[in-house]
Design a protein around this motif. Sequence first.
Motif, mmCIF file in Angstrom:
data_model
loop_
_atom_site.group_PDB
_atom_site.id
_atom_site.type_symbol
_atom_site.label_atom_id
_atom_site.label_comp_id
_atom_site.label_asym_id
_atom_site.label_seq_id
_atom_site.Cartn_x
_atom_site.Cartn_y
_atom_site.Cartn_z
ATOM 1 N N ILE A 65 0.835 -1.197 0.000
ATOM 2 C CA ILE A 65 0.000 0.000 0.000
ATOM 3 C C ILE A 65 0.874 1.252 0.000
ATOM 4 O O ILE A 65 0.615 2.210 -0.736
ATOM 5 N N LEU A 66 1.939 1.241 0.804
ATOM 6 C CA LEU A 66 2.846 2.385 0.871
ATOM 7 C C LEU A 66 3.528 2.627 -0.472
ATOM 8 O O LEU A 66 3.605 3.774 -0.940
ATOM 9 N N VAL A 67 3.990 1.566 -1.109
ATOM 10 C CA VAL A 67 4.600 1.707 -2.430
ATOM 11 C C VAL A 67 3.565 2.223 -3.434
ATOM 12 O O VAL A 67 3.884 3.035 -4.307
ATOM 13 N N GLY A 68 2.326 1.761 -3.307
ATOM 14 C CA GLY A 68 1.259 2.264 -4.186
ATOM 15 C C GLY A 68 1.012 3.745 -3.981
ATOM 16 O O GLY A 68 0.810 4.495 -4.944
ATOM 17 N N ILE A 69 1.040 4.202 -2.725
ATOM 18 C CA ILE A 69 0.855 5.630 -2.454
ATOM 19 C C ILE A 69 2.006 6.431 -3.069
ATOM 20 O O ILE A 69 1.785 7.453 -3.734
ATOM 21 N N ILE A 70 3.227 5.961 -2.859
ATOM 22 C CA ILE A 70 4.388 6.675 -3.396
ATOM 23 C C ILE A 70 4.357 6.680 -4.925
ATOM 24 O O ILE A 70 4.610 7.705 -5.564
ATOM 25 N N MET A 79 -4.334 5.351 -9.756
ATOM 26 C CA MET A 79 -4.340 3.942 -10.142
ATOM 27 C C MET A 79 -3.264 3.161 -9.391
ATOM 28 O O MET A 79 -3.504 2.038 -8.955
ATOM 29 N N ALA A 80 -2.071 3.728 -9.230
ATOM 30 C CA ALA A 80 -1.006 3.022 -8.510
ATOM 31 C C ALA A 80 -1.412 2.807 -7.057
ATOM 32 O O ALA A 80 -1.155 1.751 -6.481
ATOM 33 N N PHE A 81 -2.065 3.784 -6.458
ATOM 34 C CA PHE A 81 -2.556 3.634 -5.080
ATOM 35 C C PHE A 81 -3.603 2.526 -5.014
ATOM 36 O O PHE A 81 -3.580 1.679 -4.120
ATOM 37 N N ALA A 82 -4.524 2.520 -5.972
ATOM 38 C CA ALA A 82 -5.570 1.489 -5.991
ATOM 39 C C ALA A 82 -4.966 0.095 -6.167
ATOM 40 O O ALA A 82 -5.409 -0.861 -5.525
ATOM 41 N N LEU A 83 -3.945 -0.029 -7.025
ATOM 42 C CA LEU A 83 -3.299 -1.329 -7.217
ATOM 43 C C LEU A 83 -2.577 -1.769 -5.958
ATOM 44 O O LEU A 83 -2.561 -2.961 -5.620
ATOM 45 N N GLY A 84 -1.962 -0.836 -5.247
ATOM 46 C CA GLY A 84 -1.292 -1.182 -3.992
ATOM 47 C C GLY A 84 -2.281 -1.678 -2.946
ATOM 48 O O GLY A 84 -2.040 -2.671 -2.262
ATOM 49 N N VAL A 85 -3.394 -0.989 -2.819
ATOM 50 C CA VAL A 85 -4.430 -1.409 -1.854
ATOM 51 C C VAL A 85 -5.005 -2.765 -2.251
ATOM 52 O O VAL A 85 -5.164 -3.657 -1.420
ATOM 53 N N ALA A 86 -5.313 -2.925 -3.529
ATOM 54 C CA ALA A 86 -5.874 -4.202 -3.995
ATOM 55 C C ALA A 86 -4.879 -5.340 -3.806
ATOM 56 O O ALA A 86 -5.258 -6.445 -3.409
ATOM 57 N N GLY A 87 -3.601 -5.086 -4.073
ATOM 58 C CA GLY A 87 -2.588 -6.123 -3.884
ATOM 59 C C GLY A 87 -2.449 -6.510 -2.420
ATOM 60 O O GLY A 87 -2.338 -7.685 -2.082
ATOM 61 N N GLY A 88 -2.464 -5.509 -1.529
ATOM 62 C CA GLY A 88 -2.384 -5.789 -0.099
ATOM 63 C C GLY A 88 -3.576 -6.582 0.403
ATOM 64 O O GLY A 88 -3.446 -7.545 1.166
ATOM 65 N N MET A 89 -4.778 -6.195 -0.034
ATOM 66 C CA MET A 89 -5.983 -6.924 0.372
ATOM 67 C C MET A 89 -5.989 -8.334 -0.206
ATOM 68 O O MET A 89 -6.376 -9.292 0.470
ATOM 69 N N GLY A 90 -5.553 -8.463 -1.451
ATOM 70 C CA GLY A 90 -5.504 -9.782 -2.071
ATOM 71 C C GLY A 90 -4.525 -10.707 -1.367
ATOM 72 O O GLY A 90 -4.817 -11.870 -1.145
ATOM 73 N N LEU A 91 -3.364 -10.173 -0.999
ATOM 74 C CA LEU A 91 -2.372 -10.977 -0.287
ATOM 75 C C LEU A 91 -2.921 -11.461 1.044
ATOM 76 O O LEU A 91 -2.791 -12.636 1.390
#
Length: 125
Positions: A65-70, A79-91
């Motif tokens: 999520i932090l990498v997505g925010i950055i 979009m990068a923030f959304a992908l980071g959140v989705a990746g974290g939730m998916g993991l």
Amino acid sequence: MNIVQTAREVGKSPAAVTLGLVALSFVFSDAAYAGGGGAEFDDVWATLREWTEGTLGRIVAGTMILVGIIGGIARQSLMAFALGVAGGMGLYNTPTIIETIMSATLEKAATVTPAVMQLSNGLGG
């Protein structure tokens, strides 16, 4: 050409004969069920589940999520923030999803089977 001549011509074809034998093997085969073995991997699965849902999984999900925010700030895109959140939730939710898919059962199959049989051939039983 009538039906008998067509059947004789098709019967001479090796591909048609092979296809017919495969179809017959499906018709006369017994039901197959997935194996219940693999208990020796239960420890591995438990370890992976603890890692993804425990402290390590939370750290990795938070890092994603932090990498997505950055990345979102750097690219000026959400979009990068959304992908980071989705990746974290998916993991974090992956073990639950896998167990739900792999242990799916048909609880209402006994009550639905007669209706499905009625619909499948129209004759009923």
